[in-house]
Design a protein around this motif. Structure first.
Motif, PDB file in Angstrom:
ATOM      1  N   GLU A 105      45.018  35.703  35.463  1.00 15.73           N
ATOM      2  CA  GLU A 105      45.564  34.685  36.384  1.00 15.73           C
ATOM      3  C   GLU A 105      46.339  35.589  37.694  1.00 15.73           C
ATOM      4  N   PHE A 106      47.470  35.857  36.794  1.00 17.77           N
ATOM      5  CA  PHE A 106      48.391  37.145  37.964  1.00 17.77           C
ATOM      6  C   PHE A 106      48.257  37.479  39.237  1.00 17.77           C
ATOM      7  N   GLU A 128      48.425  35.828  41.905  1.00 17.77           N
ATOM      8  CA  GLU A 128      49.422  36.149  43.122  1.00 17.77           C
ATOM      9  C   GLU A 128      49.858  37.442  43.150  1.00 17.77           C
ATOM     10  N   ALA A 129      49.687  38.024  42.681  1.00 16.37           N
ATOM     11  CA  ALA A 129      49.546  39.594  43.072  1.00 16.37           C
ATOM     12  C   ALA A 129      47.620  40.389  43.152  1.00 16.37           C
ATOM     13  N   PHE A 130      47.862  41.342  44.231  1.00 15.34           N
ATOM     14  CA  PHE A 130      46.462  41.988  44.553  1.00 15.34           C
ATOM     15  C   PHE A 130      46.558  43.168  43.537  1.00 15.34           C
ATOM     16  N   SER A 131      47.310  43.130  42.763  1.00 19.08           N
ATOM     17  CA  SER A 131      46.981  44.677  41.291  1.00 19.08           C
ATOM     18  C   SER A 131      46.675  43.489  39.775  1.00 19.08           C
ATOM     19  N   GLY A 132      47.730  42.177  39.709  1.00 21.16           N
ATOM     20  CA  GLY A 132      48.305  41.511  38.279  1.00 21.16           C
ATOM     21  C   GLY A 132      48.771  42.470  37.437  1.00 21.16           C
ATOM     22  N   GLN A 143      50.756  44.923  46.988  1.00 18.75           N
ATOM     23  CA  GLN A 143      51.109  43.102  47.455  1.00 18.75           C
ATOM     24  C   GLN A 143      51.025  42.199  47.115  1.00 18.75           C
ATOM     25  N   PHE A 144      51.444  41.103  47.521  1.00 22.55           N
ATOM     26  CA  PHE A 144      51.453  39.812  46.268  1.00 22.55           C
ATOM     27  C   PHE A 144      51.840  39.347  47.739  1.00 22.55           C
ATOM     28  N   PHE A 145      50.424  38.037  47.025  1.00 24.45           N
ATOM     29  CA  PHE A 145      49.973  36.819  48.569  1.00 24.45           C
ATOM     30  C   PHE A 145      51.509  35.302  48.840  1.00 24.45           C
TER      31      PHE A 145
END
Ligand code: FES
Ligand code: FE2
Length: 418
Positions: free
Chosen positions: A310-311, A315-319, A166-168
């Protein structure tokens, strides 16, 4: 388990890895070291690695004039493994020498082999590659640095798409009116996975293995079903709108590593464009269209899958910036073969549990003399499909992806027209 796996035709390499009179290929499969090559006539073969003379690897051999010639003393073998030349001997006994070899069959861009007892060999299982036109052949493979079942577990684990992938910005996906019985848009589907993170799992045993549904409640109160099919021992078709028959085979190199083969099959059509365009507005690297060949690995344990904290925070659950590498990071980080007595499985793991019990039961039954399930002749392997849909009131998810499913009928009608 090895005895069970050897009863099924198994991907050994991609057809494109073998060129007539080209370099032989080292193939490690089910813990065995083998050598594949393609002869001058274009016929492929799979040999034991060791030359029957004194054991040099025939990988170093010369692939010439319809055979593979060992580089040590020049013994030469045709695609059937028969020794056809023995230039190091004054009195040749070539006719009595064969290099051990396995039967091969090329289909759908993959060279398959059968490694079981010859008397138990069953016909090739056609998943929809035998009549696939050349321009629709698509086959790729990618190396995973972990046990094959560990890798396969993730294919029957719908719960993780609500988290790992997932991503936010999915929060910004607007209600586009597709939250109702029928096919949600692909973007809305991503949002549904994110909104409902504890799916209810239902498993249905089938002649080929099983299929299961991850059932999620939608904001409008409907039930969304993701249906994935598992074919014993290696195959999965992952849920897709409206359905899919593209196969993902997870094949052991040995106990601690595997190749994942992805291949196209006939009839994988969506003439009414259910679901619309794929969800492209993700923050992940775009790989472009699917391509045949060996998928390179840029995200590995050595570079910590390029995780960007940071990602991950924003931005995204896993990075991790690549979809499939997110899966790799999870299953490879368990170690090559995880001690499963340490796990704590829950209701979201029901399909994972069925996968394992089905494999173990079949291996034990074979040891006691019961023939394996899901061999050729037991059903039509081209009818194995996944699906994804928001259900009508009273609609049974088990019908999705079968020939009773209108989306499948649309595709089959189109296929028949050619
Ligand atoms: S070891 Fe192969 S020919 Fe001697
Ligand atoms: Fe995944």
């Amino acid at each position: 388990m090895g005895n069970l796996l050897r009863r099924y035709w198994t991907p050994a390499c991609l057809s494109m890895e073998l060129v007539a009179d080209g370099s032989p290929l080292e193939v490690r499969l089910l813990g065995e070291d083998l050598v594949a090559f393609r002869d001058s006539n274009g016929k492929a073969a799979l040999f034991d690695r060791n030359c029957p003379h004194r054991g040099a690897s025939v990988f170093y051999g010369r692939n010439e004039d319809c055979g593979l010639r060992c580089a040590y003393h020049g013994w030469k073998f045709d695609v059937d493994g028969q020794c056809v030349d023995m230039p190091s001997e004054q009195r040749s006994f070539a006719e009595r020498i064969k290099i051990p070899s396995y039967p091969v069959h090329e289909s759908g861009g993959i060279m398959w082999t059968y490694m079981g007892p010859p008397e138990s060999m069953t016909p090739f299982r056609d998943f929809g590659t035998e009549d696939l036109p050349d321009d629709q052949v698509l086959a790729s493979k990618v190396f995973w640095d972990c046990n094959w079942v560990q890798s396969l577990d993730g294919n029957v684990d719908t719960a993780h798409i609500s988290h790992l992938h997932q991503f936010f910005s999915v929060n910004d996906v607007a209600d586009d009116g597709s939250d109702k019985p029928g096919y949600p848009s692909n973007a809305w589907s991503w949002k549904l996975w994110w909104l409902s993170r504890a799916p209810r799992i239902e498993v249905s045993d089938e002649w080929y293995g099983f299929k299961y549904a991850g059932l999620r409640e939608t904001p409008n109160g409907y039930t969304h079903a993701r249906v994935t099919a598992y074919t014993i021992p290696y195959g999965t078709v992952i849920a897709s709108i409206p359905f899919s028959s593209r196969e993902l085979f997870v094949v052991p190199i040995d106990d601690g590593s595997c190749f994942r083969y992805f291949f196209n099959t006939a009839g994988n059509l969506n003439p009414k464009h259910h679901g619309g365009l794929p969800m492209t507005d993700t923050p992940y690297a775009r790989g472009g269209p699917l391509q045949s060949g060996i998928t390179p690995r840029e995200f590995t344990a050595e570079n910590k899958y390029q995780i960007d904290r940071e990602f991950q925070k924003n931005e995204a659950f896993s990075g991790i910036r690549d979809f499939v590498s997110q899966d790799m990071a999870m299953t490879e980080s368990m170690g090559p073969i995880y001690d499963r007595t340490k796990e704590h499985l829950g209701a979201a793991d029901l399909a994972v549990i069925r996968l394992r019990t089905m494999l173990i039961d079949a291996a034990k039954a074979l040891a006691e003399g019961t023939e394996p399930p899901g061999l050729a002749g037991q059903g039509d392997f081209r009818s194995i499909r996944s699906a994804e849909k928001i259900l009508e009131d009273g609609e049974d998810w088990r019908v999705l992806g079968t020939e009773e499913d209108p989306a499948v009928r649309e595709a089959l009608a189109l296929l028949e027209q050619g």
